[in-house]
Design an enzyme around this catalytic site. Structure first.
Site, PDB file in Angstrom:
ATOM      1  CG  ASP A 299       2.258  10.506 -62.020  1.00  0.00           C
ATOM      2  OD1 ASP A 299       1.480  12.012 -61.596  1.00  0.00           O
ATOM      3  OD2 ASP A 299       1.392   9.901 -62.532  1.00  0.00           O
TER       4      ASP A 299
ATOM      5  CG  HIS B 158       0.556  15.449 -54.876  1.00  0.00           C
ATOM      6  ND1 HIS B 158      -0.764  16.605 -54.124  1.00  0.00           N
ATOM      7  CD2 HIS B 158       0.361  14.507 -55.716  1.00  0.00           C
ATOM      8  CE1 HIS B 158      -1.894  15.634 -54.603  1.00  0.00           C
ATOM      9  NE2 HIS B 158      -1.085  15.023 -55.053  1.00  0.00           N
TER      10      HIS B 158
HETATM   11  C1  SDX Z   1       0.085  14.448 -59.939  1.00  0.00           C
HETATM   12  O1  SDX Z   1      -3.827  17.275 -58.018  1.00  0.00           O
HETATM   13  C2  SDX Z   1      -3.536  16.080 -57.849  1.00  0.00           C
HETATM   14  O2  SDX Z   1      -4.365  15.390 -57.064  1.00  0.00           O
HETATM   15  C3  SDX Z   1      -2.796  15.284 -58.873  1.00  0.00           C
HETATM   16  C4  SDX Z   1      -2.927  13.495 -59.369  1.00  0.00           C
HETATM   17  C5  SDX Z   1      -3.955  13.211 -59.362  1.00  0.00           C
HETATM   18  O3  SDX Z   1      -4.179  12.343 -59.019  1.00  0.00           O
HETATM   19  O4  SDX Z   1      -4.979  14.045 -59.920  1.00  0.00           O
HETATM   20  O5  SDX Z   1      -2.251  12.997 -57.648  1.00  0.00           O
HETATM   21  C6  SDX Z   1      -1.452  13.362 -59.892  1.00  0.00           C
HETATM   22  O6  SDX Z   1      -0.560  15.367 -61.005  1.00  0.00           O
HETATM   23  C7  SDX Z   1       0.838  13.594 -59.087  1.00  0.00           C
HETATM   24  C8  SDX Z   1       1.883  14.789 -59.675  1.00  0.00           C
HETATM   25  C9  SDX Z   1       3.274  14.427 -60.999  1.00  0.00           C
HETATM   26  N1  SDX Z   1       3.457  15.600 -61.227  1.00  0.00           N
HETATM   27  C10 SDX Z   1       4.699  15.408 -61.032  1.00  0.00           C
HETATM   28  O7  SDX Z   1       5.481  14.093 -60.815  1.00  0.00           O
HETATM   29  C11 SDX Z   1       5.961  16.521 -61.628  1.00  0.00           C
HETATM   30  C12 SDX Z   1       6.841  17.125 -60.258  1.00  0.00           C
HETATM   31  N2  SDX Z   1       6.196  17.488 -59.317  1.00  0.00           N
HETATM   32  C13 SDX Z   1       5.607  19.061 -59.468  1.00  0.00           C
HETATM   33  O8  SDX Z   1       6.175  19.643 -60.170  1.00  0.00           O
HETATM   34  C14 SDX Z   1       5.647  19.751 -58.198  1.00  0.00           C
HETATM   35  O9  SDX Z   1       5.453  18.998 -57.135  1.00  0.00           O
HETATM   36  C15 SDX Z   1       3.813  19.569 -58.572  1.00  0.00           C
HETATM   37  C16 SDX Z   1       3.293  19.671 -59.642  1.00  0.00           C
HETATM   38  C17 SDX Z   1       3.063  18.742 -58.166  1.00  0.00           C
HETATM   39  C18 SDX Z   1       3.415  20.302 -57.420  1.00  0.00           C
HETATM   40  O10 SDX Z   1       3.577  21.642 -57.166  1.00  0.00           O
HETATM   41  P1  SDX Z   1       3.067  22.691 -56.193  1.00  0.00           P
HETATM   42  O11 SDX Z   1       2.329  22.095 -55.367  1.00  0.00           O
HETATM   43  O12 SDX Z   1       2.874  23.979 -56.889  1.00  0.00           O
HETATM   44  O13 SDX Z   1       4.440  22.920 -55.261  1.00  0.00           O
HETATM   45  P2  SDX Z   1       5.691  23.936 -55.648  1.00  0.00           P
HETATM   46  O14 SDX Z   1       5.619  23.776 -57.200  1.00  0.00           O
HETATM   47  O15 SDX Z   1       5.834  25.803 -55.388  1.00  0.00           O
HETATM   48  O16 SDX Z   1       7.044  23.400 -55.063  1.00  0.00           O
HETATM   49  C19 SDX Z   1       7.353  23.849 -53.964  1.00  0.00           C
HETATM   50  C20 SDX Z   1       8.569  23.724 -53.267  1.00  0.00           C
HETATM   51  C21 SDX Z   1       9.563  24.642 -54.537  1.00  0.00           C
HETATM   52  O17 SDX Z   1      10.685  24.949 -53.649  1.00  0.00           O
HETATM   53  P3  SDX Z   1      10.533  26.176 -53.153  1.00  0.00           P
HETATM   54  O18 SDX Z   1       9.852  26.852 -54.407  1.00  0.00           O
HETATM   55  O19 SDX Z   1       9.366  26.513 -52.069  1.00  0.00           O
HETATM   56  O20 SDX Z   1      11.908  26.812 -53.391  1.00  0.00           O
HETATM   57  O21 SDX Z   1       9.569  22.419 -53.547  1.00  0.00           O
HETATM   58  C22 SDX Z   1       9.859  22.342 -54.887  1.00  0.00           C
HETATM   59  C23 SDX Z   1       9.622  23.563 -55.708  1.00  0.00           C
HETATM   60  O22 SDX Z   1      10.590  24.002 -56.114  1.00  0.00           O
HETATM   61  N3  SDX Z   1       9.669  21.246 -55.683  1.00  0.00           N
HETATM   62  C24 SDX Z   1      10.065  20.295 -56.369  1.00  0.00           C
HETATM   63  C25 SDX Z   1       9.250  19.166 -56.376  1.00  0.00           C
HETATM   64  N4  SDX Z   1       8.812  19.498 -56.469  1.00  0.00           N
HETATM   65  C26 SDX Z   1       8.014  20.579 -55.862  1.00  0.00           C
HETATM   66  N5  SDX Z   1      11.820  20.410 -56.821  1.00  0.00           N
HETATM   67  C27 SDX Z   1      12.364  19.133 -56.958  1.00  0.00           C
HETATM   68  N6  SDX Z   1      11.345  18.042 -57.656  1.00  0.00           N
HETATM   69  C28 SDX Z   1      10.047  17.950 -57.171  1.00  0.00           C
HETATM   70  N7  SDX Z   1       9.224  17.017 -58.433  1.00  0.00           N
END
Ligand code: SDX
Length: 427
Positions: free
Chosen positions: A362, A305
């Site tokens: 989720d 998140h």
């Molecule tokens: C919702 O914003 C909100 O409040 C949203 C929400 C709401 O109520 O409105 O809470 C609802 O959208 C919840 C999130 C649902 N999405 C997912 O579950 C999809 C999987 N999660 C990711 O795609 C990710 O965690 C996000 C999109 C939710 C957040 O991404 P960020 O904040 O941009 O973080 P990032 O992608 O930069 O990740 C940071 C690091 C990265 O690694 P590095 O590049 O630093 O090496 O963490 C890793 C990412 O690769 N990472 C994951 C991961 N999520 C982040 N690695 C594996 N699996 C994951 N799920």
């Protein structure tokens, strides 16, 4: 904390006021920065940028805290109802019994759709994704209600908000009915907001439909958990669309479009599909390794998140609700065991610990919705149904802010410098 920040560029120093909210991080007010320095700030994902003042929802991502108008989400999910939380978000205070009854009555009087609007569904293929239908039908609402689209008029904003909250269940249920080739079921105002949605979705004209009170309570709680969440991507979309003075129904359609993405609200559908693809606990280590592999686009859906660097408090409630629904329906689903073991393994894996990746709202929601009988394609439509009250409350807060301006970010330009046009014969 100091009451101002100074920025030195070359030998020129400029100062910017620091403002404090009631709780949470202070902000550096940089509205004069470009005029004073000729520079923009640069923050593409808005990871360090506050876009507005808001009194609706507060999240402490490090502590895993979520408050709606100051009330903790765990207490609201346990003791409140979606109608009461909707009133709270819109009006700022918990309602008295009379206020709640009056609000609930008002919402129930807007649950029907214009018969012309029901014709819109016939233009879609039967296999259209419900979120495509939601985008289209909610956007089409902007072609109706010309009696209440003066957004400068608080009364017009109020009735548009009530219409949207009231009609989303009818629109979502009709999208499901259309996809399965069953007749639309009209609203039944003798039922609760959530009970009415269940009947419009799963009721058929050929039989009497009895709302299961445990399922009704569980789904109402799920709606509470999805009601609002500060300045997330879809809420920011609604605010930006609304900042131009656009039609409120069109603004909510824009929010639905943004929510659909798998990185946002679409993650609930993607998470259950992922759990099903994993299938059995012995396959979990392979998927965890894939999620950690930089060269593999696979991510654990329902994990991570932007704000929560601790357990999403909504996921805690959701996991508890899975057990309640399974017990009430006397069902089980091996996918829940996969989810529990996946969470356990991920939370003990150095990669997830170091990056502070926890289950989010989720991760478990799909297990419950599937047990209730919703197809995975309906999961994000349910998220949109519940989030509509948050979108309209945030939209109202923005429109009624006297300092509100149209949103217009700038950029770091990386394209070609000016050059003369070349005729095609000389290229
Ligand atoms: C919702 O914003 C909100 O409040 C949203 C929400 C709401 O109520 O409105 O809470 C609802 O959208 C919840 C999130 C649902 N999405 C997912 O579950 C999809 C999987 N999660 C990711 O795609 C990710 O965690 C996000 C999109 C939710 C957040 O991404 P960020 O904040 O941009 O973080 P990032 O992608 O930069 O990740 C940071 C690091 C990265 O690694 P590095 O590049 O630093 O090496 O963490 C890793 C990412 O690769 N990472 C994951 C991961 N999520 C982040 N690695 C594996 N699996 C994951 N799920």
């Amino acid at each position: 904390m100091s009451d101002s920040a100074s920025l030195k560029i070359g030998d020129k120093e400029s100062g910017y006021p620091i403002r404090s909210g009631t709780i949470g991080p202070d902000v550096i007010d940089i509205r004069k920065l470009y005029a004073e320095t000729g520079c923009f700030t640069y923050d593409p994902g808005f990871t360090s940028t506050a876009s507005c003042d808001s009194a609706l929802t507060y999240i402490d991502g490090d502590e895993g805290v979520l408050l709606h108008r100051g009330y903790p989400i765990g207490e609201l999910a346990e003791d409140s109802s979606f109608m009461e939380v909707s009133y709270l978000l819109l009006n700022g205070e918990l309602p008295s019994k009379d206020e709640l009854d009056s609000f609930t009555y008002t919402i129930s009087r807007h649950t029907m759709l214009h018969e012309q609007l029901m014709q819109f569904y016939r233009g879609f293929r039967r296999d259209a994704h419900p979120m495509a239908i939601m985008c289209g039908v909610v956007g089409a609402l902007s072609a109706f209600y010309h009696d209440s689209t003066d957004i400068a008029d608080p009364e017009h904003r109020k009735i548009s908000s009530h219409r949207l909250i009231a009609k989303m269940p009818t629109i979502a249920a009709a999208a499901y009915k259309y996809s399965v080739g069953q007749p639309f079921v009209y609203p039944d105002n003798s039922l609760s907001y959530t009970g009415n949605f269940l009947k419009m979705t799963f009721g058929v004209p050929a039989e009497k439909y009895e709302v299961n009170p445990v399922v009704e309570r569980a789904l109402d709680r799920i709606f509470i958990l999805h009601a609002d969440h500060e300045q997330n991507a879809s809420t920011s979309t609604v605010r930006l669309a609304g900042s131009s003075g656009a039609n409120p129904f069109a603004c909510i359609a824009a929010g639905i479009a943004c929510l659909w993405g798998p990185a946002h609200g679409g993650a609930n559908e993607a998470a259950l599909n992922m759990l099903r693809e994993i299938g059995t606990p012995d396959k979990i280590p392979h998927y965890i390794e894939r999620a950690k592999d930089k060269n593999d686009p696979f991510r654990l859906m329902g994990f991570g998140h932007r704000v929560y660097k601790n357990y999403d408090p909504r996921a805690t409630v959701m996991q508890k609700t899975v057990r309640e629904v399974f017990d009430a329906l006397k069902v089980s689903d091996p996918v829940f065991e996969v989810a529990l073991q996946l969470e356990e393994m991920a939370l003990n894996d150095p990669y997830f610990i170091e990056k502070k990746l926890f289950p989010n709202v989720d991760f478990y929601s799909g297990v419950i919705l599937s047990a209730i009988g919703f197809p995975t394609t309906m999961f994000t439509a349910l998220f949109a149904l519940a989030r509509t009250v948050g979108w309209v409350a945030q939209w109202n807060e923005m429109i009624s802010d006297p300092g509100q301006k149209i949103g217009r970010p700038r950029q770091l330009y990386t394209g070609p410098t000016q050059r003369p046009y070349v005729e095609i014969g000389k290229r």
